[in-house]
Design a protein around this motif. Structure first.
Motif, short mmCIF file in Angstrom:
data_model
loop_
_atom_site.label_atom_id
_atom_site.label_comp_id
_atom_site.label_asym_id
_atom_site.label_seq_id
_atom_site.Cartn_x
_atom_site.Cartn_y
_atom_site.Cartn_z
N GLY A 134 -3.70 -0.11 8.55
CA GLY A 134 -2.42 0.74 7.69
C GLY A 134 -1.16 0.57 8.41
N ALA A 135 -0.23 0.93 7.66
CA ALA A 135 1.30 0.90 8.04
C ALA A 135 1.64 1.65 9.38
CB ALA A 135 2.28 1.24 7.14
N TYR A 136 0.98 2.66 9.67
CA TYR A 136 1.02 3.35 10.99
C TYR A 136 0.08 3.09 12.04
CZ TYR A 136 3.07 6.27 7.03
OH TYR A 136 3.74 6.43 5.79
N SER A 137 0.40 1.96 12.74
CA SER A 137 -0.33 1.40 13.67
C SER A 137 0.56 0.31 14.28
CB SER A 137 -1.53 0.58 13.00
OG SER A 137 -1.10 -0.37 12.19
N ILE A 138 -0.32 0.02 15.60
CA ILE A 138 0.43 -0.88 16.32
C ILE A 138 0.23 -2.31 15.60
CG2 ILE A 138 0.17 -2.02 18.53
CD1 ILE A 138 -0.45 0.67 19.92
N ASP A 139 -0.90 -2.48 14.98
CA ASP A 139 -1.14 -3.82 14.37
C ASP A 139 0.17 -3.78 13.21
OD1 ASP A 139 -3.63 -4.24 15.83
OD2 ASP A 139 -4.91 -3.75 14.17
N ALA A 140 0.29 -2.95 12.60
CA ALA A 140 1.54 -3.29 11.53
C ALA A 140 2.93 -3.48 12.35
CB ALA A 140 1.58 -1.91 10.71
N MET B 152 0.70 -1.11 -0.12
CA MET B 152 -0.03 -0.05 0.10
C MET B 152 0.92 1.26 0.01
SD MET B 152 -3.12 1.04 2.72
CE MET B 152 -3.69 -0.68 2.50
N SER B 153 0.41 2.36 -0.80
CA SER B 153 1.25 3.60 -0.81
C SER B 153 1.43 4.28 0.45
CB SER B 153 0.70 4.38 -1.88
OG SER B 153 -0.28 5.06 -1.61
N THR B 154 2.43 5.16 0.61
CA THR B 154 2.35 5.94 1.75
C THR B 154 1.12 6.80 1.97
OG1 THR B 154 4.79 5.88 1.49
CG2 THR B 154 4.20 7.75 2.87
N THR B 155 0.76 7.32 0.80
CA THR B 155 -0.50 8.19 0.79
C THR B 155 -1.59 7.37 1.38
OG1 THR B 155 0.42 9.35 -1.00
CG2 THR B 155 -1.82 9.81 -0.64
N ASN B 156 -1.81 6.25 0.71
CA ASN B 156 -3.05 5.55 1.38
C ASN B 156 -2.87 5.25 3.03
OD1 ASN B 156 -4.02 5.36 -1.26
ND2 ASN B 156 -3.51 3.35 -1.79
N ASN B 157 -1.52 4.75 3.41
CA ASN B 157 -1.35 4.61 4.77
C ASN B 157 -1.58 5.71 5.47
OD1 ASN B 157 -0.64 1.73 5.29
ND2 ASN B 157 0.79 2.26 3.50
N ALA B 158 -1.29 6.94 5.10
CA ALA B 158 -1.46 8.32 5.87
C ALA B 158 -3.13 8.64 5.64
CB ALA B 158 -0.64 9.46 5.01
#
Length: 149
Positions: free
Chosen positions: A133-139, A1-7
């Motif tokens: 998304g990438a910016y999460s504890i789950d990730a 997933m792109s940085t934009t989508n994660n943001a």
């Protein structure tokens, strides 16, 4: 997933968490209004349920915010939104002594609140499906699978 989508997923999580973090804190600080609504809906143990709802809202809202157990929190909040929409915001409200125009306004607002709950349920189902998304504890824990770009 792109940085934009994660943001954007992070932004969505922040926006979706605010309503429950603030509402949950408010219920825990002063459960009387919520207990009154619970009593009006015919449910037992109104004060206890108000505190329980406040604790659930606060914890689930924080889970969405930080992206922890996001799929579980998303589904739990979706079910909660549908339940509370049907239990507390469907039907008409009759307040003894209120003028008819005020009752019309409060009933229109109640209908809007029900639609808000259903809309939020859809957003939480989406978050539960897409993940945190990438910016999460789950990730960080490796418990969320990234979607294809």
């Amino acid at each position: 997933m792109s940085t934009t989508n994660n943001a954007l997923i992070l932004l969505a999580r922040i926006l979706l968490s605010v309503i429950f973090i603030t509402s949950g804190f408010g219920k825990l600080a002063d459960p009387a209004g919520t207990a009154s609504m619970i009593t009006g809906a015919g449910l037992p143990a109104a004060t206890g349920l108000a505190y329980l709802a406040g604790l659930f809202e606060l914890v689930a809202g924080l889970a969405i915010l930080v992206g922890f157990q996001t799929k579980i929190a998303g589904w739990a909040l979706a079910v909660f939104c549908v339940f509370t929409g049907l239990a507390f915001h469907s039907g008409t409200i009759a307040v003894p002594g209120w003028p008819e125009p005020a009752l019309g306004w409060i009933n229109a607002l109640n209908g809007i609140m029900m639609m808000k709950n259903f809309t939020l349920a859809g957003a939480y189902i989406l978050i539960a499906t897409v993940g945190a998304g990438a910016y999460s504890i789950d990730a960080r824990r490796g418990t969320t699978a990234p979607l294809a770009a």
